[in-house]
Enzyme design. Sequence first.
Site, PDB file in Angstrom:
ATOM      1  N   GLY A 262       1.447   8.203   3.980  1.00  0.00           N
ATOM      2  CA  GLY A 262       0.702   9.029   3.913  1.00  0.00           C
ATOM      3  C   GLY A 262       0.446   9.720   2.645  1.00  0.00           C
TER       4      GLY A 262
ATOM      5  CD1 TRP B   2      -1.809   6.675  -2.533  1.00  0.00           C
ATOM      6  CD2 TRP B   2      -3.835   5.501  -2.327  1.00  0.00           C
ATOM      7  NE1 TRP B   2      -1.886   5.758  -3.593  1.00  0.00           N
ATOM      8  CE2 TRP B   2      -3.060   4.907  -3.376  1.00  0.00           C
ATOM      9  CE3 TRP B   2      -5.134   4.968  -2.085  1.00  0.00           C
ATOM     10  CZ2 TRP B   2      -3.576   4.058  -4.129  1.00  0.00           C
ATOM     11  CZ3 TRP B   2      -5.460   4.137  -2.869  1.00  0.00           C
ATOM     12  CH2 TRP B   2      -4.762   3.507  -4.044  1.00  0.00           C
TER      13      TRP B   2
ATOM     14  CG  ASP C 113      -0.482   1.666   7.648  1.00  0.00           C
ATOM     15  OD1 ASP C 113      -0.496   1.986   6.572  1.00  0.00           O
ATOM     16  OD2 ASP C 113       0.065   0.984   8.375  1.00  0.00           O
TER      17      ASP C 113
ATOM     18  CG  ASP D  15      -3.662  -6.103  12.712  1.00  0.00           C
ATOM     19  OD1 ASP D  15      -4.065  -5.828  11.744  1.00  0.00           O
ATOM     20  OD2 ASP D  15      -3.067  -7.192  13.276  1.00  0.00           O
TER      21      ASP D  15
ATOM     22  CG  ASP E   2      -1.451   1.626  -2.100  1.00  0.00           C
ATOM     23  OD1 ASP E   2      -1.724   0.802  -2.668  1.00  0.00           O
ATOM     24  OD2 ASP E   2      -0.371   2.025  -1.858  1.00  0.00           O
TER      25      ASP E   2
ATOM     26  CE  LYS F 118      -0.709  -2.154  -2.682  1.00  0.00           C
ATOM     27  NZ  LYS F 118       0.601  -1.623  -2.521  1.00  0.00           N
TER      28      LYS F 118
END
Length: 208
Positions: free
Chosen positions: A61, A63, A81, A97, A122, A162
């Site tokens: 958490g 970000w 997530d 997922d 990320d 990322k």
Amino acid sequence: MVQRSKSSANWLREHFNDPFVKQAQKDGYRSRASYKLLEIQEKDRLIRPGMSVIDLGAAPGGWSQVTSRLIGGQGRLIASDILEMDSIPDVTFIQGDFTQDEVLQQILQAVGDSHVDLVISDMAPNMSGTPAVDMPRAMFLCELALDLATRVLKPGGDFLIKIFQGEGFDMYLKDVRSKFDKVQMRKPSSSRDRSREQYLLGKGFKGA
């Protein structure tokens, strides 16, 4: 087993001696990753009050904490997530997922008819240490995130993700450049030197 224990001990030592880990504990952030986003924000001013944002790979958490504070009460943040994430006020969290269509549909449903201003990611796969295995997994996540971004972003919206240098990177960069007016790379100082991670920033989505 001895090698793994030694590696784990080294990681723990590095983790607890890490100034960004210590700063995160002091500032109340859930992870050192918060400072990566804060540094990019300071340079690029991606996040503004009232924005609608999607945060992929959000747990634990870090970000989402930064983003929620910056968009304020009039903003909207949808986080997702595969791992659990403790709730954050005014953040819609979807656990599952992201590579599964069912979870993707939940995210799209949460977005609804109104598109978003920014997609941040990320995400990273569980690394095996074998580049031939890890890079395709990482690029697969990046490709899915870009696909989602092109479906939910408003024209002019931004995309931050990322990414790891390696096989498939150049083709991905070309793809992002075809969809955004301006593409830049960022390597925050809080990203560990030995890490191959970078952040790719696409600004000015051209529209679906």
